[in-house]
Structure formats: structure tokens, C-alpha cells
Design a protein around this motif. Structure first.
Motif, PDB file in Angstrom:
ATOM      1  N   UNK A   4       0.818  -1.199   0.000  1.00 34.16           N
ATOM      2  CA  UNK A   4       0.000   0.000   0.000  1.00 34.16           C
ATOM      3  C   UNK A   4       0.858   1.259   0.000  1.00 34.16           C
ATOM      4  N   UNK A   5       0.481   2.184  -0.876  1.00 34.85           N
ATOM      5  CA  UNK A   5       1.221   3.430  -1.051  1.00 34.85           C
ATOM      6  C   UNK A   5       0.231   4.588  -1.013  1.00 34.85           C
ATOM      7  N   UNK A   6       0.485   5.558  -0.156  1.00 33.05           N
ATOM      8  CA  UNK A   6      -0.333   6.766  -0.095  1.00 33.05           C
ATOM      9  C   UNK A   6       0.318   7.853  -0.931  1.00 33.05           C
ATOM     10  N   UNK A   7      -0.523   8.593  -1.638  1.00 31.62           N
ATOM     11  CA  UNK A   7      -0.050   9.742  -2.410  1.00 31.62           C
ATOM     12  C   UNK A   7      -0.792  10.963  -1.884  1.00 31.62           C
ATOM     13  N   UNK A   8      -0.020  11.971  -1.510  1.00 33.88           N
ATOM     14  CA  UNK A   8      -0.608  13.167  -0.918  1.00 33.88           C
ATOM     15  C   UNK A   8       0.054  14.418  -1.470  1.00 33.88           C
ATOM     16  N   UNK A   9      -0.746  15.475  -1.510  1.00 33.23           N
ATOM     17  CA  UNK A   9      -0.214  16.777  -1.886  1.00 33.23           C
ATOM     18  C   UNK A   9       0.402  17.394  -0.629  1.00 33.23           C
ATOM     19  N   UNK A  10       1.611  17.903  -0.769  1.00 29.27           N
ATOM     20  CA  UNK A  10       2.298  18.531   0.352  1.00 29.27           C
ATOM     21  C   UNK A  10       2.005  20.035   0.390  1.00 29.27           C
ATOM     22  N   UNK A  11       2.338  20.670   1.486  1.00 27.22           N
ATOM     23  CA  UNK A  11       2.030  22.085   1.669  1.00 27.22           C
ATOM     24  C   UNK A  11       2.729  22.982   0.646  1.00 27.22           C
ATOM     25  N   UNK A  12       3.839  22.514   0.069  1.00 29.85           N
ATOM     26  CA  UNK A  12       4.550  23.323  -0.935  1.00 29.85           C
ATOM     27  C   UNK A  12       4.020  23.091  -2.351  1.00 29.85           C
ATOM     28  N   UNK A  13       2.962  22.276  -2.488  1.00 32.83           N
ATOM     29  CA  UNK A  13       2.350  22.037  -3.793  1.00 32.83           C
ATOM     30  C   UNK A  13       2.892  20.830  -4.527  1.00 32.83           C
ATOM     31  N   UNK A  37       5.688  11.685  -8.845  1.00 31.79           N
ATOM     32  CA  UNK A  37       5.864  11.042  -7.540  1.00 31.79           C
ATOM     33  C   UNK A  37       5.752   9.527  -7.667  1.00 31.79           C
ATOM     34  N   UNK A  38       4.794   9.053  -8.473  1.00 35.25           N
ATOM     35  CA  UNK A  38       4.653   7.606  -8.693  1.00 35.25           C
ATOM     36  C   UNK A  38       5.893   7.051  -9.387  1.00 35.25           C
ATOM     37  N   UNK A  39       6.347   7.749 -10.416  1.00 32.03           N
ATOM     38  CA  UNK A  39       7.536   7.305 -11.157  1.00 32.03           C
ATOM     39  C   UNK A  39       8.745   7.246 -10.228  1.00 32.03           C
ATOM     40  N   UNK A  40       8.901   8.242  -9.366  1.00 33.71           N
ATOM     41  CA  UNK A  40      10.006   8.267  -8.418  1.00 33.71           C
ATOM     42  C   UNK A  40       9.863   7.149  -7.384  1.00 33.71           C
ATOM     43  N   UNK A  41       8.624   6.845  -6.988  1.00 34.17           N
ATOM     44  CA  UNK A  41       8.403   5.746  -6.048  1.00 34.17           C
ATOM     45  C   UNK A  41       8.808   4.412  -6.687  1.00 34.17           C
ATOM     46  N   UNK A  42       8.382   4.184  -7.927  1.00 32.12           N
ATOM     47  CA  UNK A  42       8.775   2.950  -8.631  1.00 32.12           C
ATOM     48  C   UNK A  42      10.297   2.870  -8.773  1.00 32.12           C
ATOM     49  N   UNK A  68      -2.318   1.995  -4.774  1.00 32.03           N
ATOM     50  CA  UNK A  68      -2.201   3.413  -4.466  1.00 32.03           C
ATOM     51  C   UNK A  68      -3.480   3.944  -3.840  1.00 32.03           C
ATOM     52  N   UNK A  69      -3.292   4.784  -2.823  1.00 28.50           N
ATOM     53  CA  UNK A  69      -4.381   5.501  -2.173  1.00 28.50           C
ATOM     54  C   UNK A  69      -4.069   6.982  -2.312  1.00 28.50           C
ATOM     55  N   UNK A  70      -5.091   7.764  -2.628  1.00 25.51           N
ATOM     56  CA  UNK A  70      -4.909   9.178  -2.921  1.00 25.51           C
ATOM     57  C   UNK A  70      -5.627  10.060  -1.911  1.00 25.51           C
ATOM     58  N   UNK A  72      -7.581  13.781  -1.760  1.00 26.78           N
ATOM     59  CA  UNK A  72      -8.426  14.361  -2.816  1.00 26.78           C
ATOM     60  C   UNK A  72      -7.647  15.246  -3.780  1.00 26.78           C
ATOM     61  N   UNK A  73      -6.699  16.024  -3.283  1.00 27.58           N
ATOM     62  CA  UNK A  73      -5.905  16.883  -4.173  1.00 27.58           C
ATOM     63  C   UNK A  73      -5.140  16.043  -5.181  1.00 27.58           C
ATOM     64  N   UNK A  74      -4.550  14.954  -4.723  1.00 28.59           N
ATOM     65  CA  UNK A  74      -3.793  14.070  -5.616  1.00 28.59           C
ATOM     66  C   UNK A  74      -4.709  13.363  -6.601  1.00 28.59           C
ATOM     67  N   UNK A  75      -5.855  12.936  -6.118  1.00 33.20           N
ATOM     68  CA  UNK A  75      -6.816  12.246  -6.985  1.00 33.20           C
ATOM     69  C   UNK A  75      -7.219  13.122  -8.165  1.00 33.20           C
ATOM     70  N   UNK A  76      -7.612  14.360  -7.883  1.00 31.66           N
ATOM     71  CA  UNK A  76      -8.083  15.227  -8.954  1.00 31.66           C
ATOM     72  C   UNK A  76      -6.943  15.753  -9.823  1.00 31.66           C
ATOM     73  N   UNK A  77      -5.716  15.777  -9.311  1.00 31.52           N
ATOM     74  CA  UNK A  77      -4.576  16.140 -10.157  1.00 31.52           C
ATOM     75  C   UNK A  77      -4.259  14.994 -11.115  1.00 31.52           C
ATOM     76  N   UNK A  78      -4.250  13.773 -10.597  1.00 38.08           N
ATOM     77  CA  UNK A  78      -3.880  12.610 -11.403  1.00 38.08           C
ATOM     78  C   UNK A  78      -4.961  12.276 -12.423  1.00 38.08           C
ATOM     79  N   UNK A  79      -6.210  12.329 -11.990  1.00 38.61           N
ATOM     80  CA  UNK A  79      -7.334  12.052 -12.885  1.00 38.61           C
ATOM     81  C   UNK A  79      -7.976  13.377 -13.284  1.00 38.61           C
TER      82      UNK A  79
END
Length: 133
Positions: A4-13, A37-42, A68-70, A72-79
Motif C-alpha cells: 500500500x502506497x499513499x499519495x498526498x499533496x504537500x504544503x509546498x504544492x 511522484x509515482x515514477x520516483x516511487x517505482x 495506491x491511495x490518494x 483528494x488533491x492528488x486524486x483530482x490532479x492525477x485524474x
């Protein structure tokens, strides 16, 4: 075992991807977009796997596709093809409130998160059974 991998938007964008369910193995990927971020994780997964002497020694979690778990900011950026306002209306959520959720400017309850996740799953089911003529 799901990795399991979480993807989150950080405070710096920027975005961060990090594993959440494997003790003793912490991997991180970062980027200006979720894709980066996903590419760097892989890349981190591959680099760690290369440190093992043989294929048999590599932990199983590094051999499987991560789940992957997103946020909301990451979800709408990715999709980005998802229109957030239209999706909010589909769910019966005020679109201005949904934008606040996306920005991280307001608290989102577990019930509201579950409503959004259920709506995503419902759309997925509808799309997977769709036939074009």
C-alpha cells in the motif's frame, strides 16, 4: 500481500508517495505531479530491489504492483479528466465544499470520504459495463 502506497499533496504544492504497510521498509517518491511522484516511487522500489544479492532475497512487496491511495488533491490532479464540480453534483456534495476539500482547507469527515470513494466505485462499475454503439 498488497503493497500500500499513499499519495498526498504537500504544503509546498508537490506530491509525495510513500508506503504504509511494510515494517522495516520505507520508500518515498516525490514530484511536482502525481505521475512524477509515482515514477520516483517505482524508481525507489527498483533501486532497493537491486541491492539484494539474488531474486529470492528480494522482499515480496517489491515484486508486486503497489496499491495506491490518494488524498483528494492528488486524486483530482492525477485524474484531471474528472470535472470536480460535476463529480460533486453527481455525489450530492456542494461543489464549493468539494473544492475546499481538494485544497485541504477544510476538515473532511470519514463519512464524507466514504461517500466520495463509493461514488468513484459506482462510476467505475458503470463505465466498466458501458457499451458503445
Amino acid at each position: 500481500m498488497k503493497f500500500q502506497v499513499s499519495i498526498e499533496k504537500q504544503s509546498d504544492g508537490t506530491y509525495i508517495a510513500y508506503n504504509t504497510n511494510v515494517d522495516g521498509l520505507s520508500l518515498i517518491g516525490t514530484g511536482n505531479t502525481v505521475s512524477e511522484a509515482k515514477r520516483d516511487f517505482f524508481n525507489s522500489m527498483n533501486e532497493v530491489a537491486e541491492t539484494y544479492d539474488s531474486e529470492n532475497d528480494i522482499p515480496e512487496c517489491l515484486k508486486v504492483e503497489p496499491e495506491f491511495k490518494f488524498d483528494l488533491a492528488s486524486l483530482f490532479e492525477y485524474y484531471s479528466m474528472l470535472n470536480m464540480s460535476a463529480f460533486a453534483r453527481f455525489l450530492g456534495i456542494n461543489d464549493a465544499l468539494m473544492r475546499q476539500y481538494k485544497k485541504g482547507n477544510t476538515y473532511i469527515s470519514e463519512a464524507q470520504l466514504q461517500k466520495i470513494e463509493n461514488g468513484i466505485h459506482q462510476l467505475g462499475k458503470e463505465f466498466s459495463s458501458l457499451k458503445l454503439v
